[in-house]
Design a protein around this motif. Structure first.
Motif, PDB file in Angstrom:
ATOM      1  N   VAL A  75       0.844  -1.202   0.000  1.00  0.00           N
ATOM      2  CA  VAL A  75       0.000   0.000   0.000  1.00  0.00           C
ATOM      3  C   VAL A  75       0.878   1.251   0.000  1.00  0.00           C
ATOM      4  O   VAL A  75       0.681   2.176  -0.795  1.00  0.00           O
ATOM      5  CB  VAL A  75      -0.954  -0.010   1.219  1.00  0.00           C
ATOM      6  N   GLU A  80      -0.963   0.134  -3.753  1.00  0.00           N
ATOM      7  CA  GLU A  80      -1.997  -0.898  -3.751  1.00  0.00           C
ATOM      8  C   GLU A  80      -3.174  -0.406  -2.921  1.00  0.00           C
ATOM      9  O   GLU A  80      -3.014   0.418  -2.018  1.00  0.00           O
ATOM     10  CB  GLU A  80      -1.423  -2.208  -3.197  1.00  0.00           C
ATOM     11  N   PRO A  81      -4.383  -0.889  -3.214  1.00  0.00           N
ATOM     12  CA  PRO A  81      -5.561  -0.358  -2.522  1.00  0.00           C
ATOM     13  C   PRO A  81      -5.558  -0.679  -1.028  1.00  0.00           C
ATOM     14  O   PRO A  81      -5.142  -1.757  -0.614  1.00  0.00           O
ATOM     15  CB  PRO A  81      -6.733  -1.052  -3.222  1.00  0.00           C
ATOM     16  N   ALA A  82      -6.018   0.292  -0.239  1.00  0.00           N
ATOM     17  CA  ALA A  82      -6.136   0.127   1.205  1.00  0.00           C
ATOM     18  C   ALA A  82      -7.618   0.181   1.576  1.00  0.00           C
ATOM     19  O   ALA A  82      -8.062   1.041   2.326  1.00  0.00           O
ATOM     20  CB  ALA A  82      -5.353   1.209   1.936  1.00  0.00           C
ATOM     21  N   THR A  83      -8.372  -0.768   1.038  1.00  0.00           N
ATOM     22  CA  THR A  83      -9.811  -0.792   1.310  1.00  0.00           C
ATOM     23  C   THR A  83     -10.073  -1.260   2.738  1.00  0.00           C
ATOM     24  O   THR A  83      -9.225  -1.883   3.375  1.00  0.00           O
ATOM     25  CB  THR A  83     -10.517  -1.744   0.324  1.00  0.00           C
ATOM     26  N   ALA A  84     -11.261  -0.959   3.216  1.00  0.00           N
ATOM     27  CA  ALA A  84     -11.637  -1.367   4.567  1.00  0.00           C
ATOM     28  C   ALA A  84     -11.588  -2.886   4.703  1.00  0.00           C
ATOM     29  O   ALA A  84     -11.125  -3.419   5.722  1.00  0.00           O
ATOM     30  CB  ALA A  84     -13.026  -0.837   4.909  1.00  0.00           C
ATOM     31  N   LEU A  85     -12.037  -3.602   3.687  1.00  0.00           N
ATOM     32  CA  LEU A  85     -12.013  -5.064   3.733  1.00  0.00           C
ATOM     33  C   LEU A  85     -10.589  -5.587   3.815  1.00  0.00           C
ATOM     34  O   LEU A  85     -10.284  -6.470   4.622  1.00  0.00           O
ATOM     35  CB  LEU A  85     -12.733  -5.649   2.513  1.00  0.00           C
ATOM     36  N   ARG A  86      -9.716  -5.022   3.010  1.00  0.00           N
ATOM     37  CA  ARG A  86      -8.312  -5.459   3.013  1.00  0.00           C
ATOM     38  C   ARG A  86      -7.669  -5.186   4.376  1.00  0.00           C
ATOM     39  O   ARG A  86      -6.994  -6.048   4.936  1.00  0.00           O
ATOM     40  CB  ARG A  86      -7.559  -4.730   1.905  1.00  0.00           C
ATOM     41  N   CYS A  89      -8.971  -7.572   6.985  1.00  0.00           N
ATOM     42  CA  CYS A  89      -8.360  -8.901   6.874  1.00  0.00           C
ATOM     43  C   CYS A  89      -6.945  -8.907   7.452  1.00  0.00           C
ATOM     44  O   CYS A  89      -6.536  -9.879   8.107  1.00  0.00           O
ATOM     45  CB  CYS A  89      -8.358  -9.366   5.423  1.00  0.00           C
TER      46      CYS A  89
END
Length: 104
Positions: A75, A80-86, A89
């Motif tokens: 990230v 790279e994406p730092a989505t809430a889901l990622r 996890c």
């Protein structure tokens, strides 16, 4: 002491995983040499830690540290994406490592 060695081994795992990105398929000499050195140090330190830690716990924690560090640096360094889901996890992996430490 084994836990400290294992933690450092995990940091070297992060170093070689990120280093792979910079080797350009092992076509760049310096990044390739540094990545291979980090691999060797990481595995040797894991082996030292496993002298006293259970193999299942040690290996899981080692890979968990590597996974968390590599994902976070992906990230930070590579966008790279730092989505809430990622991130959630990644938090679950942290919880698993803490659980393994408490259970050991």
């Amino acid at each position: 002491m084994a836990w400290a060695i294992l933690f450092v081994a995990g940091l070297f795992e992060v170093a070689w995983a990120i280093g792979l990105k910079y080797t350009d398929g092992f076509t760049r000499l310096i990044p390739s040499a540094l990545t291979l050195a980090a691999m060797a140090v990481s595995v040797v330190m894991l082996a030292l830690a496993l002298r006293t830690l259970p193999v299942g716990t040690g290996y899981a924690v080692w890979t968990g540290i590597g996974t968390i560090g590599t994902a976070l640096l992906g990230v930070a360094l590579f966008g790279e994406p730092a989505t809430a889901l990622r991130l959630g996890c990644i938090g679950l992996i942290v919880a698993g490592i803490v659980g393994l430490k408490l259970a050991a």
